[in-house]
Structures are given as structure tokens and as C-alpha cells.
Design a protein around this motif. Structure first.
Motif, PDB file in Angstrom:
ATOM      1  N   LYS A   1       0.796  -1.293   0.003  1.00  0.00           N
ATOM      2  CA  LYS A   1      -0.120  -0.014  -0.036  1.00  0.00           C
ATOM      3  C   LYS A   1       0.820   1.278  -0.130  1.00  0.00           C
ATOM      4  CE  LYS A   1      -3.996  -1.664   2.517  1.00  0.00           C
ATOM      5  NZ  LYS A   1      -3.983  -2.436   3.844  1.00  0.00           N
ATOM      6  N   ASP A   2       1.905   1.255   0.787  1.00  0.00           N
ATOM      7  CA  ASP A   2       2.858   2.524   0.895  1.00  0.00           C
ATOM      8  C   ASP A   2       3.813   2.632  -0.406  1.00  0.00           C
ATOM      9  OD1 ASP A   2       4.517  -0.057   1.464  1.00  0.00           O
ATOM     10  OD2 ASP A   2       5.029   0.902   3.564  1.00  0.00           O
ATOM     11  N   ALA A   3       3.615   1.562  -1.151  1.00  0.00           N
ATOM     12  CA  ALA A   3       4.664   1.688  -2.155  1.00  0.00           C
ATOM     13  C   ALA A   3       6.060   1.549  -1.828  1.00  0.00           C
ATOM     14  CB  ALA A   3       4.500   2.697  -3.308  1.00  0.00           C
ATOM     15  N   LEU A   4       6.365   1.192  -0.554  1.00  0.00           N
ATOM     16  CA  LEU A   4       7.643   1.090   0.001  1.00  0.00           C
ATOM     17  C   LEU A   4       8.025  -0.492   0.225  1.00  0.00           C
ATOM     18  CD1 LEU A   4       7.893   4.035   2.445  1.00  0.00           C
ATOM     19  CD2 LEU A   4       9.198   3.672   0.326  1.00  0.00           C
ATOM     20  N   SER A   5       7.145  -1.432  -0.395  1.00  0.00           N
ATOM     21  CA  SER A   5       7.302  -2.956   0.102  1.00  0.00           C
ATOM     22  C   SER A   5       6.917  -3.644  -1.008  1.00  0.00           C
ATOM     23  CB  SER A   5       6.985  -3.372   1.306  1.00  0.00           C
ATOM     24  OG  SER A   5       5.450  -3.262   1.541  1.00  0.00           O
ATOM     25  N   ILE A   6       7.369  -4.864  -1.262  1.00  0.00           N
ATOM     26  CA  ILE A   6       6.628  -5.572  -2.241  1.00  0.00           C
ATOM     27  C   ILE A   6       6.215  -7.159  -1.528  1.00  0.00           C
ATOM     28  CG2 ILE A   6       7.172  -7.202  -4.222  1.00  0.00           C
ATOM     29  CD1 ILE A   6       8.810  -4.861  -5.441  1.00  0.00           C
TER      30      ILE A   6
END
Ligand SMILES: [Zn+2]
Length: 159
Positions: A20-25
Motif C-alpha cells: 500500500k505504501d509503495a515501499l514494499s513488495i
């Protein structure tokens, strides 16, 4: 990546999506050996810069150390732990975003002082007196008198 069920190292990625935060996959994996599925997360490693001390030594940003200093200063004062933790989160983020590898340690001290000044005058003076090393009780009382005249003289400070 080791399978949490059988410990085998071989698996395949069956699904991959951005957090969601675009900081993790987030990855769904399937073990080749036992065929069970598990999830792994890949995250950006956030870098907090090193602090440069007065004597030139480098030290890592230690949130527990900062926290314990603030807790000591705010002891028996009306400042909630939640407010303190939020402040430290914010501070950490600020330094991460500054994107420099090293920052002078005094900058952290000054930020803490600024925060305490807003939060509670007594905590502020307690902290500042240690940090800026007020040498006499007079220095301490003078500062407190300016900030909280009604409290001056009532507060004892022990180093
Ligand atoms: Zn397995």
C-alpha cells in the motif's frame, strides 16, 4: 528464502504485488519440495544518517537513547509517552529524508530541546540544563524564570 514449513530453499514466486505504501513488495511463494505457500516482503532499507559527536566520533542514531533522555526530563510531568514517540518517529523520518550520510549530533539535541520547549517548560529546562551544561543553579533558575515564572524556585534539579 527458506520454506517456513519444511526448510527447503527452493521455491517459486507465484504472485508479486506492491504494498500500500509503495515501499514494499509482497510475494507469494510456493515451495518446490512440500508445495506449501508462504509470503515474503521485500522492503527498502531506510538509512538513518550517522551522528557526528563533538569529539569527532560517529555514532548511529539511537532512538532508545534519545527516548530515555526525554523520558528522564519529562518524569512526573504531563507529557504522554505517545507524544514523545510521535516526536521521535518524526525526528527519525526527518533525518532519513534529509538524505545526508552524517549529521552533527547537536542538531538532534536542538530538535529535542525545541520539542520539549513546546511540550513542557520544566522538562525543557531539565533537558537543556544537562544538554547545554548549565554550570550553576542560577543559570537553571534564570532560564526557568523566563519560561515558567510560577515554577521557578519550586523545581529542584539533580544531575
Ligand atoms: Zn516446503
Amino acid at each position: 528464502m527458506k520454506c517456513p514449513f519444511c526448510g527447503d530453499l527452493n521455491n517459486k514466486v507465484i504472485d508479486s504485488r506492491l504494498g500500500k505504501d509503495a515501499l514494499s513488495i509482497r510475494r507469494r511463494r510456493e515451495c518446490f519440495k512440500c508445495t506449501r505457500r508462504f509470503t515474503t516482503y521485500e522492503k527498502v532499507e531506510e538509512q538513518t544518517p550517522l551522528l557526528i559527536k563533538k569529539d569527532g566520533r560517529r555514532e548511529s542514531f539511537d532512538r532508545e537513547k534519545i527516548r530515555s533522555g526525554i523520558l528522564k526530563a519529562t518524569q512526573k510531568r504531563p507529557v504522554s509517552v505517545e507524544v514523545i514517540d510521535n516526536f521521535i518517529d518524526q525526528l527519525e523520518r526527518q533525518f532519513q529524508e534529509a538524505n545526508s550520510k552524517e549529521i552533527p549530533a547537536w542538531e538532534v539535541g536542538e530538535k529535542v530541546i525545541e520539542f520539549l520547549k513546546q511540550a513542557d517548560p520544566v522538562a525543557y529546562v531539565r533537558f537543556a540544563s544537562v544538554y547545554r551544561q548549565f554550570t550553576t543553579l542560577d543559570d537553571f533558575n534564570k532560564e526557568l524564570k523566563e519560561l515558567a515564572p510560577d515554577l521557578a524556585g519550586e523545581i529542584r534539579f539533580k544531575q
